[in-house]
Motif scaffolding. Sequence first.
Motif, mmCIF file in Angstrom:
data_model
loop_
_atom_site.group_PDB
_atom_site.id
_atom_site.type_symbol
_atom_site.label_atom_id
_atom_site.label_comp_id
_atom_site.label_asym_id
_atom_site.label_seq_id
_atom_site.Cartn_x
_atom_site.Cartn_y
_atom_site.Cartn_z
ATOM 1 N N TRP A 1 -15.711 -11.186 2.055
ATOM 2 C CA TRP A 1 -16.506 -11.998 1.123
ATOM 3 C C TRP A 1 -16.125 -11.719 -0.335
ATOM 4 N N LEU A 2 -15.806 -10.445 -0.640
ATOM 5 C CA LEU A 2 -15.407 -10.124 -2.024
ATOM 6 C C LEU A 2 -14.113 -10.839 -2.406
ATOM 7 N N GLN A 3 -13.188 -10.961 -1.448
ATOM 8 C CA GLN A 3 -11.937 -11.676 -1.744
ATOM 9 C C GLN A 3 -12.238 -13.129 -2.108
ATOM 10 N N ARG A 4 -13.225 -13.718 -1.398
ATOM 11 C CA ARG A 4 -13.592 -15.111 -1.698
ATOM 12 C C ARG A 4 -14.303 -15.193 -3.044
ATOM 13 N N LYS A 5 -15.241 -14.245 -3.249
ATOM 14 C CA LYS A 5 -16.039 -14.278 -4.486
ATOM 15 C C LYS A 5 -15.142 -14.198 -5.721
ATOM 16 N N TYR A 6 -14.169 -13.289 -5.688
ATOM 17 C CA TYR A 6 -13.322 -13.085 -6.877
ATOM 18 C C TYR A 6 -12.002 -13.843 -6.783
ATOM 19 N N ASP A 7 -11.843 -14.597 -5.697
ATOM 20 C CA ASP A 7 -10.612 -15.361 -5.479
ATOM 21 C C ASP A 7 -9.375 -14.483 -5.726
ATOM 22 N N THR A 8 -9.413 -13.303 -5.136
ATOM 23 C CA THR A 8 -8.345 -12.316 -5.339
ATOM 24 C C THR A 8 -8.050 -11.650 -3.987
ATOM 25 N N PRO A 9 -6.778 -11.614 -3.594
ATOM 26 C CA PRO A 9 -6.469 -11.129 -2.238
ATOM 27 C C PRO A 9 -6.329 -9.615 -2.073
ATOM 28 N N VAL A 10 -6.578 -9.187 -0.831
ATOM 29 C CA VAL A 10 -6.336 -7.802 -0.408
ATOM 30 C C VAL A 10 -5.384 -7.892 0.786
ATOM 31 N N LEU A 11 -4.291 -7.156 0.778
ATOM 32 C CA LEU A 11 -3.401 -7.103 1.948
ATOM 33 C C LEU A 11 -3.380 -5.675 2.493
ATOM 34 N N TYR A 12 -3.279 -5.549 3.828
ATOM 35 C CA TYR A 12 -3.416 -4.202 4.415
ATOM 36 C C TYR A 12 -2.657 -4.044 5.730
ATOM 37 N N GLU A 13 -1.420 -4.562 5.747
ATOM 38 C CA GLU A 13 -0.627 -4.447 6.979
ATOM 39 C C GLU A 13 -0.443 -2.980 7.398
ATOM 40 N N GLY A 14 -0.261 -2.077 6.423
ATOM 41 C CA GLY A 14 -0.007 -0.663 6.739
ATOM 42 C C GLY A 14 -1.176 0.030 7.418
ATOM 43 N N ALA A 15 -2.352 -0.598 7.408
ATOM 44 C CA ALA A 15 -3.528 0.044 7.993
ATOM 45 C C ALA A 15 -3.517 -0.018 9.526
ATOM 46 N N VAL A 16 -2.759 -0.939 10.098
ATOM 47 C CA VAL A 16 -2.757 -1.082 11.565
ATOM 48 C C VAL A 16 -1.338 -0.882 12.107
ATOM 49 N N CYS A 17 -1.123 0.251 12.764
ATOM 50 C CA CYS A 17 0.154 0.538 13.425
ATOM 51 C C CYS A 17 1.357 0.538 12.485
ATOM 52 N N GLY A 18 1.198 1.131 11.323
ATOM 53 C CA GLY A 18 2.315 1.406 10.414
ATOM 54 C C GLY A 18 3.277 0.253 10.242
ATOM 55 N N SER A 19 4.476 0.416 10.775
ATOM 56 C CA SER A 19 5.547 -0.545 10.473
ATOM 57 C C SER A 19 5.460 -1.842 11.279
ATOM 58 N N ILE A 20 4.564 -1.920 12.256
ATOM 59 C CA ILE A 20 4.538 -3.125 13.118
ATOM 60 C C ILE A 20 3.759 -4.238 12.393
ATOM 61 N N PRO A 21 4.378 -5.399 12.193
ATOM 62 C CA PRO A 21 3.687 -6.459 11.435
ATOM 63 C C PRO A 21 2.647 -7.210 12.278
#
Length: 408
Positions: free
Chosen positions: A109-129
């Motif tokens: 919801w914060l990403q929508r409120k501030y229209d600003t993205p968060v990316l977090y691929e590294g949080a799930v299984c390191g190098s696997i996209p």
Amino acid sequence: MSKKLKLGVFGLGSVGQGFYELLDQSKNPNLEIKKIVIKNPTKTRTIESSIFSTTPTDILDDPEIDIVVELIDDAATALEILKLSLQKRKPIVTANKKMLAENLEEIFWLQRKYDTPVLYEGAVCGSIPIIRNLEMHYAFDTLESFEGIFNGSTNYILTKMIDEKSNYEEALNKAQKLGFAESDPTLDVKGYDAKYKLAITIAHSFGCFVKPEHILNLGIDKISAHDIRYAKQQGCAIKLIAKAEKIGNKVFGIVAPTLVPVENPLASVKNEFNAINLIGASTGLQMLTGKGAGSLPTGLVVLSDVASLASGFKYSYPKITNDNPVVFETDALINVHVSFSEAGAIRLTDFEEFTGGYQGEDGHFMTGWIRIKKLAEWVDRNDLSVIVLGDTPFKVYESKKEQELSLA
Ligand SMILES: NC(=O)c1ccc[n+]([C@@H]2O[C@H](COP(=O)([O-])OP(=O)(O)OC[C@H]3O[C@@H](n4cnc5c(N)ncnc54)[C@H](OP(=O)(O)O)[C@@H]3O)[C@@H](O)[C@H]2O)c1
């Protein structure tokens, strides 16, 4: 990328260092680190000192910094940094699975409120996209289920226990010496780390948010020699599996040691490697595998997220819709093998459907369909080892009363 983007980095530990080195090697003219905020100013570093600070506002209040990269090991402070970055309309990359899993709905919801993205691929299984594939490749497919090896330390320990006949303590020591397990291994061996990743993956796969405390996690620390013998007799590997399945508009999930038949590609994923099997309605089974942690593998994914932000990418959370909302259901029936050394440790009536058992001088076991709620009551018992029978799906739990009503 046209404009040169300036980055503010929080944390220069294992992942931060990997990210720094890879960005440096890339000689990318459009990305430049302006400031690195660390905790301990007296630590010896190999990087020029004027770039360091211990004051978060040196990044957060600097109008020249376009992107924040958060790579610290403290979930509460990481959440504060994330919120302040979004308030300042600075896109942020993070690899903090605990912080994300515990707060993902609010972060959505914060990403929508501030229209600003968060990316977090590294949080799930390191190098696997994984997240990127769920966002893009699977956006138009209906995922039915997924199951994965989401924690490299436990996979390494189980590989040593099963392939090299090490006992649990020896295997854990070896993992710690090689840097695959923390000195306090609790989060890994009891399945919390895998559970954080499971909660994040559920949101992107099925469009529902679940707090980690609502998912049952059983660790690998109670696996016995009997369990390993039993797995071999059944032609199976034992893996710590995080899995979730959607039935109707309900999602079920668990982290538990699991018997994985050798025909399942996850059975041959060994040592510190991670993997995920995704079952889509159109695609069928697809497996992604690779290194699930480490300085360079995770640093690379963080760099890739930064480059993606620079080219305007953001998560669209395609499975989150207002029509026919999907909910996480904490109870279900699951098919398990429970081993124990003292006769009478558990009862037949603990199972909703008892399918078999054995009592002998070398130990006892019972198998059958049991409620997740019952397994949750046993989490702190050291006299039992629970292993999920991996080739069977979840079953919706209906109380006897509900069954009678549906028959009437
Ligand atoms: N390690 C992996 O393979 C891996 C894989 C996937 C995801 N992750 C996630 O990535 C994040 C970083 O992990 P890591 O392994 O790189 O951790 P780490 O090696 O323990 O390093 C942590 C870094 O954070 C800094 N730090 C801690 N508290 C801080 C604060 N309040 N303000 C500024 N800096 C602070 C530390 O500063 P000092 O240098 O001054 O001590 C250190 O540089 C964690 O969320 C972890 O879960 C790690």
